[in-house]
Structures are given as structure tokens and as C-alpha cells.
Scaffold this motif. Structure first.
Motif, PDB file in Angstrom:
ATOM      1  N   UNK A   7       6.272   3.514 -10.538  1.00 19.26           N
ATOM      2  CA  UNK A   7       4.745   2.514 -10.137  1.00 19.26           C
ATOM      3  C   UNK A   7       5.224   2.464  -8.240  1.00 19.26           C
ATOM      4  N   UNK A   8       4.372   2.906  -7.835  1.00 20.06           N
ATOM      5  CA  UNK A   8       4.347   1.905  -6.309  1.00 20.06           C
ATOM      6  C   UNK A   8       2.504   2.078  -5.772  1.00 20.06           C
ATOM      7  N   UNK A   9       3.257   0.779  -4.693  1.00 21.80           N
ATOM      8  CA  UNK A   9       1.594  -0.169  -4.629  1.00 21.80           C
ATOM      9  C   UNK A   9       0.961   0.289  -3.385  1.00 21.80           C
ATOM     10  N   UNK A  10      -0.089   1.092  -3.844  1.00 29.36           N
ATOM     11  CA  UNK A  10      -1.042   1.358  -2.438  1.00 29.36           C
ATOM     12  C   UNK A  10      -2.290   0.632  -2.174  1.00 29.36           C
ATOM     13  N   UNK A  11      -2.711  -0.149  -0.657  1.00 32.38           N
ATOM     14  CA  UNK A  11      -3.595  -1.017  -0.565  1.00 32.38           C
ATOM     15  C   UNK A  11      -3.959  -1.089   0.388  1.00 32.38           C
ATOM     16  N   UNK A  12      -5.493  -0.759   0.827  1.00 36.05           N
ATOM     17  CA  UNK A  12      -6.202  -0.318   1.560  1.00 36.05           C
ATOM     18  C   UNK A  12      -7.179  -1.374   2.016  1.00 36.05           C
ATOM     19  N   UNK A  13      -6.977  -1.890   2.840  1.00 35.98           N
ATOM     20  CA  UNK A  13      -7.911  -2.898   3.457  1.00 35.98           C
ATOM     21  C   UNK A  13      -9.201  -2.468   4.047  1.00 35.98           C
ATOM     22  N   UNK A  14     -10.295  -3.242   3.961  1.00 39.75           N
ATOM     23  CA  UNK A  14     -11.531  -3.098   4.302  1.00 39.75           C
ATOM     24  C   UNK A  14     -11.944  -2.889   6.252  1.00 39.75           C
ATOM     25  N   UNK A  60      10.568  17.187  -5.757  1.00 40.62           N
ATOM     26  CA  UNK A  60       9.875  16.152  -5.458  1.00 40.62           C
ATOM     27  C   UNK A  60       8.073  16.882  -5.353  1.00 40.62           C
ATOM     28  N   UNK A  61       7.685  16.202  -6.032  1.00 35.58           N
ATOM     29  CA  UNK A  61       5.751  16.001  -5.697  1.00 35.58           C
ATOM     30  C   UNK A  61       5.478  14.828  -5.296  1.00 35.58           C
ATOM     31  N   UNK A  62       4.635  15.314  -3.965  1.00 35.24           N
ATOM     32  CA  UNK A  62       3.816  14.594  -3.520  1.00 35.24           C
ATOM     33  C   UNK A  62       2.249  14.695  -3.401  1.00 35.24           C
ATOM     34  N   UNK A  63       2.145  13.210  -3.156  1.00 35.48           N
ATOM     35  CA  UNK A  63       0.054  12.891  -2.808  1.00 35.48           C
ATOM     36  C   UNK A  63       0.235  12.905  -1.574  1.00 35.48           C
ATOM     37  N   UNK A  64      -0.703  13.505  -0.841  1.00 36.06           N
ATOM     38  CA  UNK A  64      -0.720  13.104   0.811  1.00 36.06           C
ATOM     39  C   UNK A  64      -2.320  12.657  -0.042  1.00 36.06           C
ATOM     40  N   UNK A  65      -2.806  11.303   0.911  1.00 37.36           N
ATOM     41  CA  UNK A  65      -3.709  10.303   0.400  1.00 37.36           C
ATOM     42  C   UNK A  65      -4.284  10.688   2.208  1.00 37.36           C
ATOM     43  N   UNK A  66      -5.933  11.032   2.329  1.00 37.38           N
ATOM     44  CA  UNK A  66      -5.740  10.807   3.805  1.00 37.38           C
ATOM     45  C   UNK A  66      -7.337   9.998   2.758  1.00 37.38           C
ATOM     46  N   UNK A  67      -8.514   9.162   4.835  1.00 38.13           N
ATOM     47  CA  UNK A  67      -9.413   8.695   4.583  1.00 38.13           C
ATOM     48  C   UNK A  67      -9.958   8.038   3.147  1.00 38.13           C
ATOM     49  N   UNK A  68      -8.652   7.136   3.363  1.00 39.04           N
ATOM     50  CA  UNK A  68      -8.595   5.680   2.014  1.00 39.04           C
ATOM     51  C   UNK A  68      -9.155   5.044   2.199  1.00 39.04           C
ATOM     52  N   UNK A  69      -9.846   4.609   1.289  1.00 38.61           N
ATOM     53  CA  UNK A  69     -11.214   3.385   0.955  1.00 38.61           C
ATOM     54  C   UNK A  69     -10.393   2.271   0.282  1.00 38.61           C
ATOM     55  N   UNK A  70     -11.251   1.214   0.491  1.00 35.83           N
ATOM     56  CA  UNK A  70     -10.994   0.047  -0.627  1.00 35.83           C
ATOM     57  C   UNK A  70     -10.326   0.370  -1.929  1.00 35.83           C
ATOM     58  N   UNK A  71     -10.689   0.992  -2.478  1.00 37.45           N
ATOM     59  CA  UNK A  71     -11.225   1.712  -3.922  1.00 37.45           C
ATOM     60  C   UNK A  71     -10.288   2.159  -4.327  1.00 37.45           C
TER      61      UNK A  71
END
Length: 122
Positions: free
Chosen positions: A115-122, A78-89
Motif C-alpha cells: 500500500x501507498x498513501x495518497x492524500x489530496x488536500x482541499x 510494472x503497472x501504473x495508475x495515472x491519477x489526474x484531477x484529484x479530489x479530497x475524496x
């Protein structure tokens, strides 16, 4: 054939965190490179981060350095992607991929997840 299945996407507020997972099965190769890409509608799919399966060597595009961390669990394939301090972009569909070259590009990836959707709201 290698099967890649992503999970962990969702909706998060600006500054929040998400952790994506990519489970690999089938004819996995310890010499492979695993990577995360992302794509927004109407734009090309772009690399985000790569990791070599055997050594754990990592690569990040400049826009995510210091915010995203790619890692792998060899025992769990398994591979992971930890995403912190997410931005709308950062909003996009995130894809897991596997291939023979480091860092992986969309042109050299041999296998793709759904694919998996990632949505970052403002």
C-alpha cells in the motif's frame, strides 16, 4: 508467489496529479489481471481499476472514469495508475493486486502490495 511493490504516493492539492507504480516480481503470470484498490480507515477496500496483463483490457469504477488511467509496461513487469484531477475524496491508501479474474475484486485478488498513501488536500 508474486511480490508487488507500490510507489508514487504522496500529498497533492485538489486538481493535481499523481502517478502510482506497482512493480511485480516472482512467479508472475501473463494470464493475470492487475488492479488498483483503495481503502480509507474504517471502510472496506474497494476496487479502482483493473487491467488484463496480456491484452491490456481495462476497467474503471465510475467515480474515477475520465480522471484515472491504468496501464502496464510488460517488459518492466510494472503497472501504473495515472491519477489526474484529484479530489479530497480520492484520499486513501492505494493497493496494487494481482489475480486471475477480470475485473479483479478484493475477494478474488491473490496477491497484494503493501500500500501507498495518497492524500489530496482541499
Amino acid at each position: 508467489q508474486v511480490l508487488l511493490v507500490e510507489s508514487g504516493g504522496g500529498l497533492v492539492q485538489t486538481g493535481g496529479s499523481l502517478r502510482l507504480s506497482c512493480a511485480a516480481s516472482g512467479r508472475t503470470n501473463s494470464g493475470y489481471v492487475m488492479a488498483w484498490f483503495r481503502q480509507v480507515p474504517g471502510k472496506e477496500r474497494k476496487a479502482v481499476a483493473s487491467i488484463s496483463w496480456s491484452e491490456g483490457r481495462t476497467y474503471y469504477v465510475d467515480s474515477v472514469k475520465g480522471r484515472f488511467t491504468i496501464s502496464r509496461d510488460v517488459a518492466k513487469n510494472t503497472v501504473f495508475l495515472q491519477m489526474d484531477s484529484l479530489k479530497p475524496e480520492d484520499t486513501a491508501v492505494y493497493y496494487c493486486a494481482a489475480g486471475p479474474y477480470f475485473p479483479l475484486s478484493s475477494g478474488t485478488a491473490r496477491y497484494w502490495g503493501q500500500g501507498t498513501q495518497v492524500t489530496v488536500s482541499a
